[in-house]
Design an enzyme around this catalytic site. Structure first.
Site, PDB file in Angstrom:
ATOM      1  N   HIS A 147       0.837  -1.205   0.000  1.00  0.00           N
ATOM      2  CA  HIS A 147       0.000   0.000   0.000  1.00  0.00           C
ATOM      3  C   HIS A 147       0.869   1.252   0.000  1.00  0.00           C
ATOM      4  CE1 HIS A 147      -3.477   2.526   1.308  1.00  0.00           C
ATOM      5  NE2 HIS A 147      -2.527   3.187   1.951  1.00  0.00           N
ATOM      6  N   GLU A 148       1.862   1.302   0.875  1.00  0.00           N
ATOM      7  CA  GLU A 148       2.709   2.499   0.978  1.00  0.00           C
ATOM      8  C   GLU A 148       3.574   2.674  -0.269  1.00  0.00           C
ATOM      9  OE1 GLU A 148       2.047   4.564   3.239  1.00  0.00           O
ATOM     10  OE2 GLU A 148       0.752   3.210   4.368  1.00  0.00           O
ATOM     11  N   HIS A 151       1.585   4.343  -2.999  1.00  0.00           N
ATOM     12  CA  HIS A 151       1.503   5.808  -2.896  1.00  0.00           C
ATOM     13  C   HIS A 151       2.671   6.456  -3.644  1.00  0.00           C
ATOM     14  CE1 HIS A 151      -1.913   6.463  -0.323  1.00  0.00           C
ATOM     15  NE2 HIS A 151      -1.414   5.794   0.700  1.00  0.00           N
ATOM     16  N   GLU A 205      -6.138   6.670  -1.019  1.00  0.00           N
ATOM     17  CA  GLU A 205      -6.033   5.485  -0.173  1.00  0.00           C
ATOM     18  C   GLU A 205      -6.617   4.260  -0.874  1.00  0.00           C
ATOM     19  OE1 GLU A 205      -4.312   5.259   2.348  1.00  0.00           O
ATOM     20  OE2 GLU A 205      -4.046   7.286   3.091  1.00  0.00           O
TER      21      GLU A 205
END
Length: 275
Positions: A147-148, A151, A205
């Site tokens: 997920h990070e 980004h 997100e």
């Protein structure tokens, strides 16, 4: 030609220049992958500016952690985090080939903070608080880091800074800003501000959820573990919301969405190298 016509022509030229400058800053930073991550983005802040900021900000974070004796204090945990991150990083080419050659750095800070982040250009920090408080499996940790990393791949920090520039600076400064592509010394804190201090939007997100779940599946981690991590997060949050959840979609919405995404990318996991 009267003054009114001259004014109209000047106004039209100014408007045309603005529209050209504006549209030339629209881009998709990633390929679509299986989850469809090729959305157009407005980018007024240059990639170079964000990456310079990330390098300096990251060095400062590591320096402070080293000085306080909290940087990579547990060799087993650090190796575990780096091994999982490296498996994910080997898959980033599905979204953008240039990211394979980023100067990726992965470090662990001993702190109760329930969080992890990845600055522009691949600068990762995982806090032991998120590992320990959630008792993360390797797959769940892969979901967090995927997920990070997403980004950073989608350059959400740069996009968010660009939207703020558009709002705060005004339309007649946009052409100059886009032409310069650099905020100079005032930009040094951009990566910290837009990666750690300020929350991402809910749409960012959700996008990072989708991309991160695909990355973990391609890296050989069961994508349904991305669902597990947010079930755990939901239980942990209780009446207080952990930092990593502060602006995220509601737990039920997110879990339902991730179940759908996990089903979509599960064939990638089935055919992936699990080593």
């Amino acid at each position: 030609m009267n003054k009114r016509h001259i004014f109209k022509r000047i106004a039209f030229v100014i408007f045309s220049v603005f529209v050209f400058s504006f549209t030339s800053c629209l881009t998709s930073t990633t390929s679509s992958g299986t989850v469809g991550a090729n959305r157009s983005q407005l980018m007024l802040v240059s990639e170079e500016t964000m990456e310079q900021s990330a390098r300096e900000s990251y060095a400062q974070v590591l320096s402070e952690a080293k000085a306080s004796g909290t940087l990579n204090t547990n060799a087993a945990t650090t190796n575990r985090v780096r091994n999982i991150a490296n498996r994910l990083i080997r898959q980033v080419g599905v979204f953008r080939n240039d990211a394979l050659s980023w100067d990726w750095q992965i470090n662990v800070i001993t702190d109760d903070t329930v969080n992890a982040w990845c600055m522009p250009g691949g600068k990762i920090v995982v806090y032991t608080g998120i590992i320990n408080s959630l008792n993360l499996t390797d797959g769940e940790l892969a979901a967090v880091m995927g997920h990070e990393i997403s980004h950073a791949l989608k350059e959400h920090s740069r996009e968010q800074a660009s939207h703020d520039a558009l709002t705060n600076i005004g339309i007649f400064a946009i052409a100059q800003l886009a032409g310069l592509g650099d905020f100079g010394t005032t930009a040094l804190a951009l990566a910290t501000q837009y990666t750690i201090a300020l929350p991402f939007s809910r749409s960012h997100e959700t996008e990072a959820d989708h991309m991160g779940t695909e990355l973990m599946a391609r890296a050989g981690y069961d994508p349904y573990e991305a669902v597990n991590i947010w079930v755990k997060m939901s239980k942990l949050s209780g009446s207080s919301v952990p930092e990593i959840l502060s602006t995220h979609p509601s737990h039920d919405t997110r879990i339902k969405d991730l179940q759908s995404v996990a089903a979509k990318v599960y064939p990638l996991y089935q055919s992936a190298d699990k080593a």
